[in-house]
Design an enzyme around this catalytic site. Structure first.
Site, mmCIF file in Angstrom:
data_model
loop_
_atom_site.group_PDB
_atom_site.id
_atom_site.type_symbol
_atom_site.label_atom_id
_atom_site.label_comp_id
_atom_site.label_asym_id
_atom_site.label_seq_id
_atom_site.Cartn_x
_atom_site.Cartn_y
_atom_site.Cartn_z
ATOM 1 N N ASP A 1 -115.557 69.578 -9.141
ATOM 2 C CA ASP A 1 -114.632 68.578 -8.596
ATOM 3 C C ASP A 1 -114.877 68.377 -7.097
ATOM 4 O OD1 ASP A 1 -113.179 69.981 -10.911
ATOM 5 O OD2 ASP A 1 -111.905 68.223 -10.586
ATOM 6 N N ARG B 1 -117.482 82.655 -15.347
ATOM 7 C CA ARG B 1 -118.161 81.385 -15.608
ATOM 8 C C ARG B 1 -118.159 80.509 -14.369
ATOM 9 N NH1 ARG B 1 -112.878 79.622 -18.685
ATOM 10 N NH2 ARG B 1 -112.407 77.718 -17.556
ATOM 11 N N ASP C 1 -115.421 70.207 -21.148
ATOM 12 C CA ASP C 1 -114.651 70.942 -22.149
ATOM 13 C C ASP C 1 -113.561 70.037 -22.692
ATOM 14 O OD1 ASP C 1 -113.892 71.129 -19.435
ATOM 15 O OD2 ASP C 1 -112.612 72.841 -19.809
ATOM 16 N N GLU D 1 -107.049 61.947 -13.894
ATOM 17 C CA GLU D 1 -108.326 62.662 -13.951
ATOM 18 C C GLU D 1 -109.338 61.946 -14.829
ATOM 19 O OE1 GLU D 1 -108.231 66.345 -16.077
ATOM 20 O OE2 GLU D 1 -106.804 65.613 -17.539
#
Ligand SMILES: *[C@@H]1O[C@H](CO)[C@@H](O)[C@H](O)[C@H]1NC(C)=O
Ligand SMILES: *[C@@H]1O[C@H](CO)[C@@H](O)[C@H](O)[C@H]1NC(C)=O
Ligand SMILES: *[C@@H]1O[C@H](CO)[C@@H](O)[C@H](O)[C@H]1NC(C)=O
Ligand SMILES: *[C@@H]1O[C@H](CO)[C@@H](O)[C@H](O)[C@H]1NC(C)=O
Ligand SMILES: *[C@@H]1O[C@H](CO)[C@@H](O)[C@H](O)[C@H]1NC(C)=O
Length: 667
Positions: free
Chosen positions: A237, A282, A383, A576
């Site tokens: 982001d 991750r 995801d 978003e």
């Protein structure tokens, strides 16, 4: 005569009845429409939401949950442990307390609990011991009311360890945006510029002093958060946020964010997905070097480059050492990269969802594989998406760790090129040559692994099927964005454009969709369009050097700006993600959580596009070029009044008011 007056009287009575009824239902109807949107998309203006410190109201406990939330230890690789998150690994990353809170659905969003700090004067181990002593029974026998009391006694509200902050480099009308020629678009840019102030966050010093009470990772400087449930810093982001900050001439904030990433890399060796301990296994698409490059291009701040270069190299070593996978194609072996976290347990921030879906698998090893693939997809940033599914439909068929993705390798390629370039800028020729050689070698491998001549593009490679995935995904354009092809191979770039066009990528009213897969119901699939993906396609085409593709880049930029703008007018919010195929402007849907407002990268992309194309983009043309908006009266677009919803039918309302007044006087 009598008949005539009676009929006039009756007609008037009828008209009045109609007008009064219409008037009485009119306002509520408008509100109802908005509320319906509300329930789907949590539509609220950004002024009201931003990042709230509110705690979700407790959900009604489900007494007979058939899913077993107790997790076996065998073969588990947890997301944090006593080394990486000492004192709190049994709170935020694993253990019976986490399992119980999730089993009893104390919060509608799994992320809420793992964001709550441990209360002052308490420690993770003591809270955990207390919990075990107070609730020795099996999880399914625990009383949810008592559990809720226990949690409230031991944890503060989520989000309280992040403070709002002051942006000393912010100005209401930054130089870079003043140049936007069109008045409406300039006003839009200034409105978005204001949102930076709402999204500024700084980690409270108490997190530095007592890290063991928090899941939040300490970073020294302020940053711009994405928004909504995403309260902490996020990795990829930040690239688009920084693009937007640079468009707003906020170089100090952009530098502060870059130095946060340097701090994190120096501390833990890579950049985690986000700033929480449960992200410690991750990462996300590697764009740290690209942030530094963009900052340098805007500021020529060589001192900063010098300061962060070693950390960029360190981060790259992480990808090379910890995420490489061997690909054998046509008798040759290539070391490429893939998204592949070692963690193989339910993600704490989506614990319930991950346990529930995995309950369909009976063998533990199958569950472990599933959780690793789920978390690896989260590492990709996508995801979730049909892109990672063996059957391209069902999340349960996810196989991220079998896939060698185009975008990750194209980002890596970009990193090598940027390292070479920045070393050159510092005058270190030896290092420049070293990284440039790495770049050219990798670019060559990249073409051999991903390029499919018959399908005129670069495609993800599947290690299991030994085939490329020939479906449309905007990730196929990332090599254009990162320049991971030989500048002389113009044919590759031109053909990719034709191929995307033939696939129908450019056919949608609101922008480029994430895939053409309509049945997966995942947020990284049709009909959602995402800012970073639209931006990378636009920038890839713009950088191509081909006028036809550059013209398309401009068209796509117009489309994306207009659709974001229309939703902003309707919802007073930036989302978003967006539904690019919908007639009515709206935010996106699908996936495992509600669409979030804010929103860092969305604002960043629009500000960047407006600063790139501000000299030639005109609002009237946007409306004219956009077929969907032709039927809309331009008054709908007179925004920045507080009344954007109701301003569209002024004459109708006026007529009703007059009629009602007459009726009121008459009867
Ligand atoms: C739930 O799973 C755990 C770990 O696999 C197991 O020990 C326990 O017996 C199971 N409980 C029930 C009620 O099935
Ligand atoms: C924590 O302990 C200190 C010193 O014992 C005390 O002053 C403070 O009030 C305590 N804070 C809380 C929240 O209990
Ligand atoms: C990368 O892999 C090495 C060796 O397997 C391991 O020791 C190290 O902890 C890993 N690094 C990270 C940041 O996970
Ligand atoms: C997806 O899963 C559902 C339920 O498990 C199953 O009915 C369906 O056939 C699956 N779809 C595909 C394409 O495999
Ligand atoms: C060039 O960069 C390398 C690696 O960062 C470093 O080891 C070397 O000392 C640098 N050389 C000069 C002349 O600065």
């Amino acid at each position: 005569m009598v008949k005539w007056s009676t009929s006039i009287f009756l007609s008037l009575l009828f008209l009045c009845a109609v007008s009064i009824t219409a008037k009485s239902i009119e306002t509520p109807r408008d509100q109802r429409e908005i509320t319906e949107e509300n329930s789907q998309n949590r539509v609220v203006s950004y002024e009201k939401t931003t990042i709230s410190n509110r705690v979700d109201p407790p959900q009604p406990p489900t007494s007979s949950d058939p899913i077993n939330y107790t997790q076996p230890d065998e073969g588990a690789h947890y997301v944090c442990n006593e080394k990486s998150a000492p004192g709190r690994e049994n709170i935020y990353c694993k253990g019976k307390l986490l399992e119980a809170v999730m089993a009893k659905s104390l919060y509608s969003d799994s992320k809420t609990f793992v964001d709550r700090p441990i209360k002052q004067n308490k420690t993770g181990p003591s809270v955990y011991t207390d919990f075990l002593a107070r609730f020795p029974e099996d999880i399914h026998e625990i009383d949810p009311i008592q559990l809720r009391t226990f949690v409230d006694e031991n944890f503060d509200k989520e989000g309280q360890e992040l403070n709002e902050c002051f942006l000393d480099d912010w100005s209401p009308e930054p130089q870079g945006l003043i140049g936007i020629a069109d008045t409406t678009l300039r006003k839009f840019a200034f409105e978005l510029n204001k949102i930076w102030k709402e999204l500024c966050r700084v980690v409270d010093e108490k997190v530095k002093d007592e890290p063991e009470r928090y899941s939040l990772l300490y970073v020294p400087n302020r940053f711009i958060a994405p928004g909504g449930r995403f309260r902490e810093f996020y990795y990829w982001d930040a690239y688009w946020i920084i693009r937007g900050l640079l468009a707003s001439n906020m170089y100090e904030t952009s530098k502060a964010m870059i130095l946060n990433f340097k701090h994190i890399v120096d501390e833990i060796g890579f950049v985690p997905n986000g700033g929480r301990v449960y992200y410690l296994q991750r990462s996300q698409p590697p764009l740290f070097a690209a942030m530094v490059y963009e900052h340098y291009a805007a500021t020529l701040d060589l001192a900063l480059v010098k300061e962060v270069l070693p950390s960029i190299e360190k981060e790259l070593a992480f990808w090379k050492n910890n995420r490489s996978a061997e690909v054998n194609i046509e008798g040759k072996s290539y070391d490429m990269l893939q998204y592949r976290t070692p963690s193989n347990v339910p993600r704490p921030e989506s614990f319930r969802e991950d346990v529930a879906i995995a309950s369909q698998f009976h063998e533990l090893s199958r569950k472990r594989q599933f959780w690793q693939d789920i978390a690896s997809a989260a590492e990709s940033g996508w995801d979730f998406s049909s892109r990672w599914f063996a059957d391209s439909q069902n999340l349960s068929s996810i196989e991220t760790t079998n896939i060698i993705p185009v975008d990750l390798n194209a980002f890596y390629c970009y990193n090598l090129n940027i390292l070479g370039y920045l070393h050159g800028e510092l005058g270190n020729i030896t290092s420049e040559l070293h990284w440039m050689q790495e770049y050219i070698e990798f670019r060559d491998k990249f073409r051999r692994v991903f390029y499919v001549p018959g399908s005129k593009g670069w495609y993800d490679y599947n290690l299991r099927t030994r085939e490329h995935n020939l479906h449309f995904y905007p990730s196929m354009a990332v090599p254009l964005f990162t320049g991971c092809y030989d500048r002389l191979a113009t044919r590759d770039a031109n053909q990719l454009y034709d191929q995307m066009s033939d696939m129908g990528a450019f056919n949608f009213v609101g922008g480029i969709p994430t895939s053409l897969e309509r049945t997966s119901n995942q947020q990284w699939d049709f009909p959602n369009g995402w800012s970073p993906l639209n931006h990378m396609v636009i920038e890839g085409l713009r950088k191509s050097g081909n006028p036809r593709m550059q013209r398309k880049a401009f068209d796509l930029a117009e489309k994306w700006v207009l659709s974001n703008y229309r939703v902003f007018v309707a919802d007073r919010a930036m989302w978003e993600k967006y539904n690019v195929a919908s007639g009515a402007p709206r935010g996106g849907g699908g996936g495992e959580y509600e669409v979030q407002a804010g929103f860092g990268w969305t604002n960043g992309v629009i500000l960047d596009l407006l600063s790139t194309y501000g000299d030639r983009m005109h609002f009237d043309e946007l409306l004219f070029n956009n077929p969907r908006s032709k039927d809309k009266s331009p008054t709908t677009f007179t925004v920045f009044s507080d009344d954007a919803y109701t301003s569209s039918k002024p004459s109708y309302q006026f007529l009703l008011s007059i009629l009602s007044l007459i009726c009121y006087k008459l009867f």
